[in-house]
Design an enzyme around this catalytic site. Structure first.
Site, PDB file in Angstrom:
ATOM      1  CD  GLU A  40      -0.685  -4.998   0.176  1.00 43.50           C
ATOM      2  OE1 GLU A  40       0.473  -4.330   0.184  1.00 43.50           O
ATOM      3  OE2 GLU A  40      -1.589  -4.219  -0.112  1.00 43.50           O
ATOM      4  N   GLY A  91       1.062  -0.439   6.914  1.00 47.83           N
ATOM      5  CA  GLY A  91       1.373   0.813   7.452  1.00 47.83           C
ATOM      6  C   GLY A  91       1.490   0.940   9.080  1.00 47.83           C
ATOM      7  CE  LYS A 135       0.488   2.436   1.222  1.00 49.98           C
ATOM      8  NZ  LYS A 135       0.031   1.695   2.645  1.00 49.98           N
ATOM      9  CD  GLU A 141      -3.240   2.481   2.255  1.00 50.85           C
ATOM     10  OE1 GLU A 141      -3.138   3.227   1.257  1.00 50.85           O
ATOM     11  OE2 GLU A 141      -2.564   2.028   3.134  1.00 50.85           O
ATOM     12  CG  HIS A 186      -3.843  -0.455  -1.235  1.00 51.48           C
ATOM     13  ND1 HIS A 186      -4.084  -0.019  -0.036  1.00 51.48           N
ATOM     14  CD2 HIS A 186      -2.492  -0.906  -0.992  1.00 51.48           C
ATOM     15  CE1 HIS A 186      -3.060  -0.330   0.624  1.00 51.48           C
ATOM     16  NE2 HIS A 186      -2.168  -0.717   0.175  1.00 51.48           N
ATOM     17  CB  SER A 225       5.059  -3.461   8.074  1.00 55.42           C
ATOM     18  OG  SER A 225       4.080  -2.764   8.384  1.00 55.42           O
ATOM     19  CG  ASN A 252       0.928   1.395  -2.699  1.00 52.66           C
ATOM     20  OD1 ASN A 252       0.689   2.393  -3.633  1.00 52.66           O
ATOM     21  ND2 ASN A 252       0.277   0.857  -2.095  1.00 52.66           N
TER      22      ASN A 252
HETATM   23  P1  PGA Z   1       3.472  -0.551   3.847  1.00 54.36           P
HETATM   24  O1  PGA Z   1       2.189  -0.668   2.807  1.00 54.36           O
HETATM   25  O2  PGA Z   1       4.588  -1.508   3.435  1.00 54.36           O
HETATM   26  O3  PGA Z   1       3.766   0.803   4.251  1.00 54.36           O
HETATM   27  O4  PGA Z   1       3.042  -1.548   5.340  1.00 54.36           O
HETATM   28  C1  PGA Z   1       2.161  -1.807   1.875  1.00 54.36           C
HETATM   29  C2  PGA Z   1       0.969  -1.508   1.074  1.00 54.36           C
HETATM   30  O5  PGA Z   1      -0.091  -0.860   1.563  1.00 54.36           O
HETATM   31  O6  PGA Z   1       1.041  -1.844  -0.193  1.00 54.36           O
END
Ligand code: PGA
Length: 255
Positions: free
Chosen positions: A170, A176, A15, A100, A98, A216, A13
């Site tokens: 998640e 993140g 982003k 976010e 997601h 992560s 992903n």
């Molecule tokens: P990250 O993001 O691996 O940077 O923690 C995962 C995601 O948001 O899908």
């Protein structure tokens, strides 16, 4: 439990990262590293990068995904992108719900459900994200929340359509942040999602649904996470922006 009933999917992903030219360069760097992977490999990229990504991935084992999709087929929705548009552009997967988007863009369980249905009906495979915040975890609501979000997201999705659905657990506190859930926490969260599916569709169907872990996941911890019974691959943010790291994760899921 029979993990072999399920396909492991490693999805990047990106982003809001990479321009079209950077997309071409990164996919060209990834292609030889990912060739021969024994799992599904997907890169979910910004809308503006889709054309470059589809072109660069041609002839390789990399599938291209989008990061969101609108729930209406067409109309006066300025700035939005429909499932049909994505399909015609060569997209196969799309991230839906997601955290976010839930956090910054007002995404709700209802719109996550509508977007998932729009994706499925257009022949796209939604990667539906669910996950608890740290506060919800500390209050002891993780199981309730994950089961609720999973069931809400799948409202009106038929058992047959589930073959095209991926769930991504998640935990919001792990996205993140560099803080990864332990392998046991990941397995437990994924198990709650699978139990929610079993409660609606039956255990046999639930056994066949791909449920990723995300938050992560990186080149160092991927091995341990994807080895867990309920973890069928991962949704990878930061580590999907580096060809070498992403390829190590794909190899971990190919074992
Ligand atoms: P990250 O993001 O691996 O940077 O923690 C995962 C995601 O948001 O899908």
């Amino acid at each position: 439990m029979n993990k072999s009933l399920r396909k492991a999917v490693i999805a990047g992903n990106w982003k809001m990262n990479n321009t079209p030219s950077q997309t071409t360069a990164l996919i060209n760097e990834m292609k030889p590293l990912l060739a021969g992977a024994d799992c599904e490999v997907v890169l979910c990229v910004p809308f503006i990068d889709i054309a470059a990504a589809v072109e660069a991935a041609k002839g390789s084992n990399i599938k291209i995904g989008a990061e969101n999709v609108h729930f209406k087929a067409s109309g006066a929705y300025t700035g939005e992108i429909s499932a049909e548009m994505l399909k015609e552009a060569g997209v196969e997967y799309v991230v839906v719900g997601h955290s976010e988007r839930r956090q910054y863009f007002g995404e709700t369980d209802q719109t996550v459900n509508l977007r998932s249905l729009a994706a499925i009906n257009a022949g796209l495979k939604p990667i539906i994200c669910v996950g608890e915040t740290l506060e919800q975890r500390e209050l002891g609501y993780t199981e309730t929340l994950l089961k609720y979000q999973t069931k809400m997201a799948l409202t009106n999705v038929t058992a047959d359509q589930l073959k095209d659905v991926v769930i991504a657990y998640e935990p919001v506190w792990a996205i993140g942040t560099g803080v990864t859930a332990t392998a046991d926490q990941a397995d437990e969260g994924n198990r709650y999602c699978r139990e929610a599916i079993a409660e609606v569709y039956g255990a046999d169907v639930a056994e066949t649904v791909t449920i990723q872990y995300g938050g992560s996941m990186n080149a160092k911890n991927a091995d341990e996470l994807v080895a867990k019974e309920n973890v069928d691959g991962g949704l990878i943010g930061g580590a999907s922006l580096k060809a070498e790291d992403f390829s190590v994760i794909v190899k971990a899921a190919s074992k």
